[in-house]
Each structure stands twice: as C-alpha cells, then as structure tokens.
Design a protein around this motif. Sequence first.
Motif, short mmCIF file in Angstrom:
data_model
loop_
_atom_site.label_atom_id
_atom_site.label_comp_id
_atom_site.label_asym_id
_atom_site.label_seq_id
_atom_site.Cartn_x
_atom_site.Cartn_y
_atom_site.Cartn_z
N GLU A 103 0.82 -1.21 0.00
CA GLU A 103 0.00 0.00 0.00
C GLU A 103 0.86 1.26 0.00
N ILE A 104 1.92 1.26 0.78
CA ILE A 104 2.81 2.43 0.81
C ILE A 104 3.49 2.62 -0.54
N LEU A 105 3.94 1.53 -1.14
CA LEU A 105 4.57 1.62 -2.46
C LEU A 105 3.58 2.16 -3.49
N TYR A 106 2.33 1.74 -3.38
CA TYR A 106 1.31 2.23 -4.30
C TYR A 106 1.08 3.73 -4.10
N LYS A 107 1.08 4.17 -2.86
CA LYS A 107 0.94 5.62 -2.59
C LYS A 107 2.13 6.38 -3.15
N LEU A 108 3.32 5.81 -3.04
CA LEU A 108 4.50 6.45 -3.64
C LEU A 108 4.37 6.52 -5.15
N ALA A 109 3.78 5.48 -5.75
CA ALA A 109 3.54 5.49 -7.20
C ALA A 109 2.57 6.59 -7.58
N GLU A 110 1.52 6.77 -6.77
CA GLU A 110 0.56 7.84 -7.04
C GLU A 110 1.22 9.21 -6.93
N ASP A 111 2.07 9.38 -5.93
CA ASP A 111 2.80 10.64 -5.79
C ASP A 111 3.70 10.89 -6.99
#
Length: 176
Positions: free
Chosen positions: A58-66
Amino acid sequence: PEEIDRQMYNEIKEIANQTANNEVQKELLKLANQYNSVSNNENTQSETTYETDEKVAEILYKLAEDALKNNKFKLRFKYLLLSAQYGYGPAVGDIAESYYLGRGVPTNYVRAREWFYEAIEIDENDDLSYYALGLMYSNGSGVEVDMNQAISFIQKASELGNEEASESLQELIKDL
C-alpha cells in the motif's frame, strides 16, 4: 525463509532511504524492522509477513501515485512493480496501463494485454481493465482484431458501470 525476509528488509530499507517523505520513510523503516524480527520467530512468521507485505504494498502504491502527480513515470512504474510484487492488486491494472500508454516504459501492447488479464483475474470487477482489453481487440493493439472479443469485454465493463464503455459499446454495435 530467513534469507527472503533479509532480502525484503534490505529492499524496503533502500526504498525508505530514497523517499523524501519523512513520514513514509519512518513507516517503511518500521516495516523493514518487522521483516527483520519476523525471521527469528517461526510461529508468527507467515501471518506477520503477510500483514507487513500488505502495508508495504500500500505504501509503495501511494508512492507510485505521488510519482504520477509529479509526472515521474519511470519512478511510478518502479513503485507499481514493487507494489504488485508485494501482492497489491490495484497496482497490476496500473502496470498494464503504463505499458498501454507508454508511461515510464516503452509502449508494449502485448505486455499490456498480459497485465490487463492479470488485473481481471485478481479483481473480476475491474471495469477499466475489461474496457482496455475490449479496445485492444477492437483496434488490434497487440492482438488480432476480434470484434466478438471486443464487444464481450466492453459489454462486461459497461455492466460494471463504466459509462465510457457503454458509449463505446453502442458505437461498436451501431457500426456492425
């Protein structure tokens, strides 16, 4: 196995050290330490590792969104791949889209198709992946043109509530 946990620990630590967001960095380092401690306790290993994997994904996905917000497509793609590797389903459809649009990687319709199929295997309600596959079959992007397949996929996306797919379906049927 302990060596996999060690590898995960190192990988998460490396990502944490690369991120500029201190809050995300602290959370990733905390999760990396969980991997490190889990390898020493076989009783909680599988359950704790699964929970940690979910959080990391989930954190990696949020980093991808950023990264997407900042038009850093290669970095986004890297985070999406890692997120998918940790088992995060939403990242799979985004990887397919990246290949389809050539964002962060060269356009590759064959790879896009493979990832879109993977996305609908993970989430049978992924209307965007059904719609994208329908478009690919309707215009021959990475596949032979197959109007029956195109209509089938676009109809499924429409049934799942995708309005753009509904409009495309009407156009496809009208043109037959």
